[in-house]
Scaffold this motif. Structure first.
Motif, mmCIF file in Angstrom:
data_model
loop_
_atom_site.group_PDB
_atom_site.id
_atom_site.type_symbol
_atom_site.label_atom_id
_atom_site.label_comp_id
_atom_site.label_asym_id
_atom_site.label_seq_id
_atom_site.Cartn_x
_atom_site.Cartn_y
_atom_site.Cartn_z
ATOM 1 N N ILE A 41 0.861 -1.183 0.000
ATOM 2 C CA ILE A 41 0.000 0.000 0.000
ATOM 3 C C ILE A 41 0.897 1.231 0.000
ATOM 4 C CG2 ILE A 41 -1.755 1.273 1.281
ATOM 5 C CD1 ILE A 41 -2.587 -1.408 2.503
ATOM 6 N N SER A 43 2.359 4.641 0.990
ATOM 7 C CA SER A 43 2.266 5.256 2.314
ATOM 8 C C SER A 43 1.486 6.568 2.299
ATOM 9 C CB SER A 43 3.656 5.475 2.885
ATOM 10 O OG SER A 43 4.404 6.315 2.040
ATOM 11 N N PHE A 45 -1.508 6.920 1.582
ATOM 12 C CA PHE A 45 -2.839 6.641 2.116
ATOM 13 C C PHE A 45 -2.877 6.753 3.644
ATOM 14 C CE2 PHE A 45 -3.318 4.240 -1.938
ATOM 15 C CZ PHE A 45 -4.321 5.032 -2.470
ATOM 16 N N GLY A 46 -1.731 6.735 4.268
ATOM 17 C CA GLY A 46 -1.680 6.877 5.715
ATOM 18 C C GLY A 46 -2.159 8.230 6.199
ATOM 19 N N VAL A 48 -4.850 9.468 5.725
ATOM 20 C CA VAL A 48 -6.232 9.287 6.174
ATOM 21 C C VAL A 48 -6.282 9.189 7.698
ATOM 22 C CG1 VAL A 48 -8.191 7.692 6.087
ATOM 23 C CG2 VAL A 48 -6.899 8.188 4.012
ATOM 24 N N LEU A 90 -5.717 2.997 11.462
ATOM 25 C CA LEU A 90 -5.652 3.417 10.063
ATOM 26 C C LEU A 90 -4.207 3.669 9.646
ATOM 27 C CD1 LEU A 90 -8.716 5.828 9.776
ATOM 28 C CD2 LEU A 90 -8.388 3.660 8.567
ATOM 29 N N ILE A 93 -2.398 0.268 9.268
ATOM 30 C CA ILE A 93 -2.827 -0.500 8.098
ATOM 31 C C ILE A 93 -2.479 0.219 6.795
ATOM 32 C CG2 ILE A 93 -4.854 -1.415 6.891
ATOM 33 C CD1 ILE A 93 -6.072 -1.827 9.736
ATOM 34 N N LEU A 94 -2.691 1.526 6.748
ATOM 35 C CA LEU A 94 -2.497 2.273 5.501
ATOM 36 C C LEU A 94 -1.202 3.079 5.468
ATOM 37 C CD1 LEU A 94 -6.115 3.685 5.064
ATOM 38 C CD2 LEU A 94 -5.110 1.683 3.953
ATOM 39 N N GLY A 96 1.973 2.305 5.572
ATOM 40 C CA GLY A 96 3.166 1.793 4.900
ATOM 41 C C GLY A 96 4.387 1.894 5.787
ATOM 42 N N LYS A 99 4.143 3.628 9.409
ATOM 43 C CA LYS A 99 3.130 3.149 10.358
ATOM 44 C C LYS A 99 3.555 3.336 11.809
ATOM 45 C CE LYS A 99 4.409 -1.728 10.241
ATOM 46 N NZ LYS A 99 3.929 -3.063 9.913
#
Length: 127
Positions: A41, A43, A45-46, A48, A90, A93-94, A96, A99
Motif C-alpha cells: 500500500i 504510504s 494513504f496513511g 487518512v 488506520l 494498516i495504511l 506503509g 506506520k
C-alpha cells in the motif's frame, strides 16, 4: 493515623477503560508488526489517519476541558480515545513505512487522554 483513601467505582471505570483500550492497541500493534500485507500500500494513504488523530486531540484539549457534567466528560473521553485508536489503526494498516509514526502519535494521544483530570466521583477539575 491517616485513613486510606477510598477509590470511587466511577473513577475506577474511567481508568479501567483507558487501560484496556491502550493495552489492546499495544497488543494489536504487536500482531500487525508480524503480519505482512499481501499487497504493498502506498504510504500516502496513511494521511487518512491524520483526521481521527486530529479530532482526538481536539476532543481532549478543546472540548473536554469545557464540559460541564461528568456524563458529558465521560462521553467525550470515550470518543477521544476511540478516535485516537482508530487513527492509530488506520495509520498502521495504511501508513506503509510510516506506520510506526502513526502508532506513536496514537499512543501519545491515548496517554494524554488518561483520566487524571477526574478528581473525585462525579466531578472533574472544571467543576
Amino acid at each position: 493515623m491517616c485513613e486510606p483513601q477510598k477509590v470511587s467505582p466511577a473513577i475506577f471505570i474511567w481508568w479501567a477503560l483507558w487501560g484496556g483500550i491502550i493495552s489492546a492497541f499495544f497488543i494489536s500493534y504487536g500482531i500487525f508488526e508480524f503480519v505482512q500485507p499481501s499487497v504493498e500500500i502506498p504510504s500516502v494513504f496513511g494521511v487518512v489517519a491524520f483526521g481521527p488523530l486530529a479530532a482526538s486531540a481536539a476532543a481532549r484539549f478543546l472540548v473536554l476541558p469545557r464540559t460541564s457534567t461528568p456524563q458529558k466528560a465521560f462521553a467525550i473521553f470515550i470518543v477521544g480515545l476511540a478516535l485516537a485508536e482508530a487513527g492509530g489503526f488506520l495509520g498502521i494498516i495504511l501508513g506503509g513505512e510510516q506506520k510506526a509514526i502513526y502508532a506513536a502519535a496514537a499512543i501519545v494521544l491515548m496517554i494524554l487522554h488518561a483520566p487524571a483530570f477526574v478528581k473525585t466521583a462525579g466531578t472533574t477539575r472544571n467543576d
